[in-house]
Scaffold this motif. Sequence first.
Motif, PDB file in Angstrom:
ATOM      1  N   UNK A 116      41.047   6.332 -15.909  1.00 44.90           N
ATOM      2  CA  UNK A 116      40.211   5.998 -14.765  1.00 44.90           C
ATOM      3  C   UNK A 116      40.968   6.171 -13.458  1.00 44.90           C
ATOM      4  N   UNK A 117      41.992   7.014 -13.494  1.00 44.72           N
ATOM      5  CA  UNK A 117      42.852   7.234 -12.336  1.00 44.72           C
ATOM      6  C   UNK A 117      42.570   8.594 -11.707  1.00 44.72           C
ATOM      7  N   UNK A 118      42.516   8.588 -10.382  1.00 43.11           N
ATOM      8  CA  UNK A 118      42.262   9.810  -9.624  1.00 43.11           C
ATOM      9  C   UNK A 118      43.323   9.947  -8.533  1.00 43.11           C
ATOM     10  N   UNK A 119      43.479  11.161  -8.048  1.00 43.15           N
ATOM     11  CA  UNK A 119      44.401  11.406  -6.941  1.00 43.15           C
ATOM     12  C   UNK A 119      43.784  12.438  -6.014  1.00 43.15           C
ATOM     13  N   UNK A 120      44.094  12.304  -4.721  1.00 42.35           N
ATOM     14  CA  UNK A 120      43.571  13.220  -3.718  1.00 42.35           C
ATOM     15  C   UNK A 120      44.722  13.657  -2.812  1.00 42.35           C
ATOM     16  N   UNK A 121      44.887  14.960  -2.668  1.00 41.55           N
ATOM     17  CA  UNK A 121      45.881  15.519  -1.751  1.00 41.55           C
ATOM     18  C   UNK A 121      45.145  15.983  -0.507  1.00 41.55           C
ATOM     19  N   UNK A 122      45.540  15.441   0.652  1.00 40.27           N
ATOM     20  CA  UNK A 122      44.887  15.795   1.916  1.00 40.27           C
ATOM     21  C   UNK A 122      45.895  16.472   2.838  1.00 40.27           C
TER      22      UNK A 122
END
Length: 223
Positions: A116-122
């Motif tokens: 249930x883990x997400x990551x976002x690179x901005x």
Amino acid sequence: MALQLLEQSGVAAPAGEPGSAAWMQAVIDGLCDLSSRDALTGLSNRRNFQVALLREIDRVARAGEPALLLTADIDHFKQVNDRCGHAAGDLVLKAVAAALQDSVRPMDTVARIGGEEFAIILPNCPPAFGEAVAERIRRRVADRPVAISPRHEINVSVSIGGAYAPQWVRSTATVWCERADLQLYRAKAQGRNRVCIEPTAVSLVSAEEKGLLFGTSQFMDLE
């Protein structure tokens, strides 16, 4: 076998004459896309996330532009599986994935990196805007109840942690992720359904990063 794999994954059959160069290229492109995507949510998978993270670290080290890494975790997700079943859990994962993707720019990388883990690179995300972006993501998830049956909706929330890559420093994926995870733990400890970004506008440079920056420096030869 390749065609069966594409079909099982819901990918449309390649266009063109079977066996032609264009048809073969479409098959290869389809397989490459499958290898970089999470099968359930359609987001980037962990392997593709790692590639994108290293690419961004390299860009930040060379160009000095700010980049923000967010890690997000669905709050109380185990309770969803325990009370409503794993099929409901899958619906929640897909709904959260869609909310995350809808909240960022096309240039940003959104990945599912665990259960249930997400990551976002901005990329190119100045500190002045980082917390506002993360808050928008958090609200987007919280404002979208998930329908798990025609008569049953559940409210879902996420906790989000964030850290900036130190500019002009060639960091490592491990160090950057650890920083973001530390802020995620803070968000969880402070009650969940909240955002915690590194408290300083410019990330502190760790001892490991200093070693990467100066370990092979020409100035070392002057000692």
